[in-house]
Structures are given as C-alpha cells and as structure tokens.
Scaffold this active site. Structure first.
Site, PDB file in Angstrom:
ATOM      1  N   LYS A  52       0.840  -1.210   0.000  1.00 12.74           N
ATOM      2  CA  LYS A  52       0.000   0.000   0.000  1.00 12.74           C
ATOM      3  C   LYS A  52       0.870   1.254   0.000  1.00 12.74           C
ATOM      4  O   LYS A  52       0.608   2.214  -0.725  1.00 12.74           O
ATOM      5  CB  LYS A  52      -0.945  -0.017   1.218  1.00 12.74           C
ATOM      6  N   GLN A  96      -4.249  -1.870   9.624  1.00 13.28           N
ATOM      7  CA  GLN A  96      -4.160  -3.185   8.997  1.00 13.28           C
ATOM      8  C   GLN A  96      -4.717  -4.265   9.928  1.00 13.28           C
ATOM      9  O   GLN A  96      -4.317  -4.367  11.085  1.00 13.28           O
ATOM     10  CB  GLN A  96      -2.686  -3.496   8.639  1.00 13.28           C
ATOM     11  N   ASP A 119     -10.938   2.723   4.102  1.00 11.55           N
ATOM     12  CA  ASP A 119     -11.191   1.288   3.946  1.00 11.55           C
ATOM     13  C   ASP A 119     -12.691   1.020   3.831  1.00 11.55           C
ATOM     14  O   ASP A 119     -13.100  -0.073   3.449  1.00 11.55           O
ATOM     15  CB  ASP A 119     -10.662   0.516   5.180  1.00 11.55           C
TER      16      ASP A 119
END
Ligand code: NAD
Length: 292
Positions: A52, A96, A119
């Site tokens: 990412k 994460q 997200d």
C-alpha cells in the site's frame, strides 16, 4: 471466455490517479496523504502494508506508516487514531487487520472518523453504502464493481450468488450487487458455511462471487455455461515449480471451470491488485473532500 485482468485494470486506475494528483499539484493543491497503522510483525500484514505504501509513492501520494509492537495497549492505539483523526494534513487512515486478540477490532474501526475511513469499514459508511448514498466503498468489493463496469459485464436482472459473508467482502458484495445501480440490480443470494445444497444454488448463478478462503473449492460441476466468476480467494500453498517455493491459489478451480465462463478473474492478477487501486481512489476522493 474473457479474462477480467485486474493487474492491467489496476495499473490503468493508478495511472489515472497519478494524472489527477499532478493536476491537483499544478493548481496549487496538496498531495493526498494516506496513513497506515501496523500492529505487530505478521508476515502477510507486513506485505500488504508495504504494497500500500509503495502504491502511494507510485501515484504521487504522501504516506505515513505508524508501527506498534504486538503488545501495544488498546488505549495507546486508540490515542494514535485520535491524533490522526485531528491531523488535517492526513486524508485517509487505515489500520491493517487482523489485530492482536487483546484489541477489539470493532472499537478500532469505529474510532476512525468516517471522513477518513478510506477502507470503508466504519458502520456509518457501511450504512451509507446500504442506502446507496455516496461513501467510501470497501476496497475489495469496490474493485470487483470496477472490473465489472470496465469490462461492461451486464448485471441488471441477473442472478448473482455470493459465497462467503465476511464483513469485508461477501456481505458488502451482496448489498452492492442488489442495489439499484450499475453494476447492481441483480437478484442476490448470499451463501455461507451453513448453506444447504450449495451446488444447486451456485448452478443458478449468472454471476458467481466466491470469497470463502478454500483453495479450488468451486469446480466445473457447480456452475452453468455462460457464468461470470469473480474469484476473491487467496490461499498460499507450497509449490516445487516456483522460485519462492510458494504459489497462490484462488477459491475456484480456474482450469476446470474456465471453458464454461463468459468472464472470469484469475488468481493471482484478478481481484487482488484492484483492492489497493481502490484504496488509493478512496484516498483521492477524501483529499478532494468530495464526500463529507
Ligand atoms: P472469511 O475468512 O472472513 O470468511 C469466510 C466465509 O466463507 C464465511 O462467511 C463462511 O461462512 C464462508 N464459508 C466457509 N466455508 C464455506 C462453505 N463450505 N460453503 C459456503 N461458505 C463457506 O472471508 P474473507 O475475509 O472474505 O476472505 C475470503 C478469501 O478471500 C480469503 O482467501 C482471503 O484471503 C481472500 N481475500 C482476498 C482479498 C483480495 O484483495 N483479493 C481481500 C480480502 C480477502
């Protein structure tokens, strides 16, 4: 049979984003900025976060990686999230997953302000998604929609079967495919581990979206001719044919089913690369304050 090439499509999207960033800077704007929090040193999480950060650099974003040991307390983690929430130079924040067992993942998800939840996991954003309001769509489902749209796969009026009901893939996917939208407007059946007679259901699918995490689970006898298959699964298995000693398998027996398909995503190179591209897209949207 047409392969839905996620690698190429993701690369096209990244190029489009890079052009938009250059335009923003030309007009005196600032670089979009994504912050990522990584707790512990789990190999897979480490790989995903690095990918990412690398993608951010590639499209001209700024990125910040905040690392914590796996024994970080929940309150320390929440305090860092609060700090980033208040930092106006940061447009998007991701934590994460998975997190260590002593940390409540839902509490962490809810701590990120919806405006920076690129997200798309915050309950407020999931609610907006369900109501068909502008929002950050969860990256993997958003990547699937983008593939269907760019390859002009007809979805309206089709039977869509989703296997798996996780919060990050199966469940949002079922909502998105049923919305009055394009892609969407399907008649959706969401199946899971308690579903009876799965094969009878999958055989009715015009579009089959598979996200259960069991290598090559879907076989040719489970699908009908002319089906579109989206394979989300990623399972790492040992291989003596690759340099690394590992290979990635999807949830679908690609070789067995491909001749029956109108469209199919490969693994690797299908849904996987799209996920990061969509995270970047959400961050760009946030930096332009287009939603909130
Ligand atoms: P998960 O592991 O959280 O849940 C699996 C789901 O599958 C559950 O809802 C369960 O009910 C269902 N299931 C299990 N066995 C079943 C069976 N026999 N029949 C029907 N349903 C069954 O799922 P997840 O986090 O969505 O991950 C699924 C797969 O997708 C994994 O391989 C994961 O690595 C992969 N994944 C890929 C991406 C990507 O970017 N390509 C993103 C997220 C997840």
């Amino acid at each position: 049979m047409i392969i839905l090439d996620g690698k190429k499509t993701a690369s096209d999207i990244k190029e489009e984003i890079a052009i938009e960033v250059a335009n923003l800077l030309d007009k005196g704007g600032k670089k979009p900025h994504l912050a990522a929090i990584l707790v512990g040193s789990d190999g897979a999480s480490e790989t995903y976060v690095k990918a990412k950060v690398k993608a951010c650099v590639k499209v001209g974003f700024e990125s910040t990686l905040v690392r914590f040991d796996s024994n970080v307390s929940e309150s320390e983690l929440l305090a860092e999230i609060e700090k980033i929430n208040r930092n106006s130079s940061i447009d998007g924040l991701i934590v994460q997953l998975p997190l260590p067992k002593h940390i409540d993942e839902m509490k962490v998800t809810e701590a990120i302000i919806p405006e920076k939840d690129v997200d798309g996991f915050h309950p407020a954003n999931i609610g907006r998604m369900a109501l068909n309001l502008p929002t950050y769509l969860p990256a993997t489902p958003a990547g699937i929609l983008e593939l269907l749209e760019r390859y002009e796969v007809e979805t309206s009026g089709k039977n869509c079967v989703v296997i798996g009901r996780s919060h990050i893939v199966g469940s949002p996917m079922s909502i998105l495919m049923a919305r009055n939208n394009n892609p969407g407007n399907c008649t959706v059946t969401l199946t899971h581990s308690r579903t009876k007679n799965l094969k009878e259901i999958t055989k009715t699918a015009d579009i089959l979206i598979v996200a259960l995490g069991k290598a090559e689970f879907v076989t040719a006898d489970m699908v009908k001719e002319g089906v579109t298959i989206i394979d989300v699964g990623i399972t790492r298995v040992k291989s003596d044919k690759t340099k690394s000693g590992w290979k990635l398998l999807g949830d679908v027996d690609f070789k067995g089913v491909k001749s029956k398909c109108d469209f199919i995503t490969p693994v690797p190179g299908g849904v996987g690369p799209m996920t990061i591209a969509m995270l970047l897209k959400n961050t760009l949207i946030s930096s332009k304050s287009q939603l909130y």
